[in-house]
Scaffold this active site. Sequence first.
Site, PDB file in Angstrom:
ATOM      1  N   ASP A  83      -3.253   3.197  -0.093  1.00 55.52           N
ATOM      2  CA  ASP A  83      -3.722   2.494   1.091  1.00 55.52           C
ATOM      3  C   ASP A  83      -5.039   3.125   1.546  1.00 55.52           C
ATOM      4  O   ASP A  83      -5.377   4.248   1.135  1.00 55.52           O
ATOM      5  CB  ASP A  83      -2.643   2.628   2.173  1.00 55.52           C
ATOM      6  CG  ASP A  83      -3.044   2.043   3.500  1.00 55.52           C
ATOM      7  OD1 ASP A  83      -3.558   0.906   3.510  1.00 55.52           O
ATOM      8  OD2 ASP A  83      -2.858   2.717   4.528  1.00 55.52           O
ATOM      9  N   ASP A  85      -6.761   2.531   5.299  1.00 53.09           N
ATOM     10  CA  ASP A  85      -6.840   2.883   6.716  1.00 53.09           C
ATOM     11  C   ASP A  85      -5.738   3.868   7.104  1.00 53.09           C
ATOM     12  O   ASP A  85      -4.565   3.656   6.787  1.00 53.09           O
ATOM     13  CB  ASP A  85      -6.716   1.628   7.577  1.00 53.09           C
ATOM     14  CG  ASP A  85      -7.929   0.723   7.453  1.00 53.09           C
ATOM     15  OD1 ASP A  85      -8.248   0.040   8.428  1.00 53.09           O
ATOM     16  OD2 ASP A  85      -8.560   0.702   6.380  1.00 53.09           O
TER      17      ASP A  85
END
Length: 293
Positions: A83, A85
């Site tokens: 991922d 963020d």
Amino acid sequence: MFIATLIAKDSLNERDITAALASLDASGARVIRQSDIIDRRALDIFFDGDPVAARAQLEAIAGEVDIAVQPAANRRKQLLISDMDSTMITIECIDELADYAGIKPQIAAITERAMLGELDFEEALRGRVALLKGLDSAAIQQCLDERVKIMPGAEQLVRTMAQGGAATILVSGGFTKFAKPVAQAIGFESFHANVLGENAGHLTGELDGPIVDSKRKDELLQSAAQAANLPLDLCVAVGDGANDIPMLQRAGLGIAYHAKPKAAQAADIAIRYNDLTALLYIQGISADQWVSK
């Protein structure tokens, strides 16, 4: 055989080690051997027993020590999918973009609920993007310049694994305008994210193309492993939110990084105190082997 790796935020001490050995004993495990202390921060304990019970006992140890319990086989991974963020960077990009529009509190509240798994991801994403309609597209670059910070340890993790021959993939429920420069800065070989609609220099409040959601992240992991002819046991996934859970559970090793409760519970390992270099210690890679720019 399994490995329990202790990783201290600052330095590992004998008290931590003694507590870990006692915890493993309480879980019914049989300790086979232990390593020397690595870089003053980490230690491997090899054992036979129930890894679930061992993890539960070890995670009850007091102090800022992260615990990783995993099979000894296939420890060093050949595919990293992550991922972006709040995992590879320190912010949620959509929240910071919203600040330039003067609506950060409103959007950040929705982001938090989505990451906690309380809202449908796609519906929450489209709703937040709609609120950005009319924002000057120049705010994206301004946000990149002023707000986006690489997470400590990210470059060492990605570049070290890449040098070791691993595939490295950034997958984001955020936006390509952020994912592309972040991937390039850290050293990922590929990236996948959502496309913000733009027209005449402003955001349209819509997204172009299909959504990168939890299902898509899981699909990208599976297709990348298949393309590289890798079993899932040789893949590691890392993320922090509910939309990362399917890929965390699919990968041979799923790691929740400073994560929301549902993601931490779903993952094989939860990193709470250390930076991303913890993922290198988990793979048995000490600091003298790390790569950065």
